[in-house]
Design a protein around this motif. Sequence first.
Motif, mmCIF file in Angstrom:
data_model
loop_
_atom_site.group_PDB
_atom_site.id
_atom_site.type_symbol
_atom_site.label_atom_id
_atom_site.label_comp_id
_atom_site.label_asym_id
_atom_site.label_seq_id
_atom_site.Cartn_x
_atom_site.Cartn_y
_atom_site.Cartn_z
ATOM 1 N N ALA A 172 0.817 -1.218 0.000
ATOM 2 C CA ALA A 172 0.000 0.000 0.000
ATOM 3 C C ALA A 172 0.848 1.264 0.000
ATOM 4 O O ALA A 172 0.517 2.247 -0.673
ATOM 5 N N ALA A 173 1.947 1.254 0.760
ATOM 6 C CA ALA A 173 2.789 2.443 0.861
ATOM 7 C C ALA A 173 4.171 2.033 1.346
ATOM 8 O O ALA A 173 4.335 1.008 2.006
ATOM 9 N N VAL A 174 5.172 2.854 0.997
ATOM 10 C CA VAL A 174 6.529 2.604 1.479
ATOM 11 C C VAL A 174 7.113 3.896 2.029
ATOM 12 O O VAL A 174 6.726 5.000 1.617
ATOM 13 N N SER A 175 8.052 3.740 2.959
ATOM 14 C CA SER A 175 8.827 4.867 3.476
ATOM 15 C C SER A 175 10.297 4.537 3.260
ATOM 16 O O SER A 175 10.792 3.532 3.779
ATOM 17 N N ALA A 176 10.976 5.359 2.469
ATOM 18 C CA ALA A 176 12.380 5.132 2.157
ATOM 19 C C ALA A 176 13.232 6.186 2.855
ATOM 20 O O ALA A 176 13.087 7.382 2.585
ATOM 21 N N VAL A 177 14.115 5.743 3.738
ATOM 22 C CA VAL A 177 14.977 6.647 4.498
ATOM 23 C C VAL A 177 16.393 6.571 3.935
ATOM 24 O O VAL A 177 16.943 5.481 3.760
ATOM 25 N N SER A 178 16.979 7.747 3.667
ATOM 26 C CA SER A 178 18.334 7.809 3.082
ATOM 27 C C SER A 178 18.401 7.017 1.790
ATOM 28 O O SER A 178 19.359 6.274 1.537
ATOM 29 N N THR A 195 2.432 3.832 -8.950
ATOM 30 C CA THR A 195 3.221 3.258 -7.853
ATOM 31 C C THR A 195 2.391 3.171 -6.580
ATOM 32 O O THR A 195 1.294 3.715 -6.482
ATOM 33 N N SER A 196 2.965 2.480 -5.590
ATOM 34 C CA SER A 196 2.421 2.579 -4.233
ATOM 35 C C SER A 196 2.662 4.012 -3.762
ATOM 36 O O SER A 196 3.452 4.749 -4.347
#
Length: 247
Positions: A172-178, A195-196
Amino acid sequence: MNRTIIIVGVLLLLVVIAYFYFAYALVPNEPQLSAKIEQATIQVNNQTRSYLYYIPKKLSPKPALIIALHGTGMNADKMRQWTAYEFDQLADQKGFAVIYPNGYKGNWNDCRSDAPFPAKKENIDDVGFIRSLIENFSKDYGIDPGKVYVFGFSNGGQMALRLAMEVPNLVAAVSAVSANLQTPATCSCVLEGQTSRVMLVAGTKDPINPYNGGEVTLFGLKKIGTVVSAQDPRKVWLNGMVPQLSL
């Protein structure tokens, strides 16, 4: 001969830097949780893949699933530590499940065509790994397929972006750090369709992943492709690459 010595010296220096970078980061004390962390393995394309997972004592009906992907040189244990065990504590509060997969030899097969890591060079099926985990947890714990979220740090963030681009129906969703989006010239993934939903978290002084875009380097020594600025990835990617990048 001299060139070989230089290359070996650079690689050894990278190993030393990575060791101190990861080994000596402050580690918080593990909190009191309602259940214990579990270890498990799963077969994916004749490979045994391992992971940690946390199921709180009070799991909600049709719960959400959080998948946390570690960075290069890390593992599932380190990911729990580096996130201060907060996913587990939130799982106790909100009743969702958490998975911490282990990458192949400490890394993921992300979208960076120039990535020098084993998972990329051997074309490991990390998308299949994540898909299998989601399918198994949906069957075993009744995970709501519309509430699967991926959080990734560095190389794990790049893997999260790959999932957002290639299997948006799965996540459903992503969180990309650095982990900024790759430029089209150094991206090996399929970039078609919607995209998600994506959240990018970037540091303005990140020494590896440049906030304003440009070359990604491993501690300034090894080039790993180029990325788009964290400030405006939509403008670059919408020009014929990703019709609907959801930020």
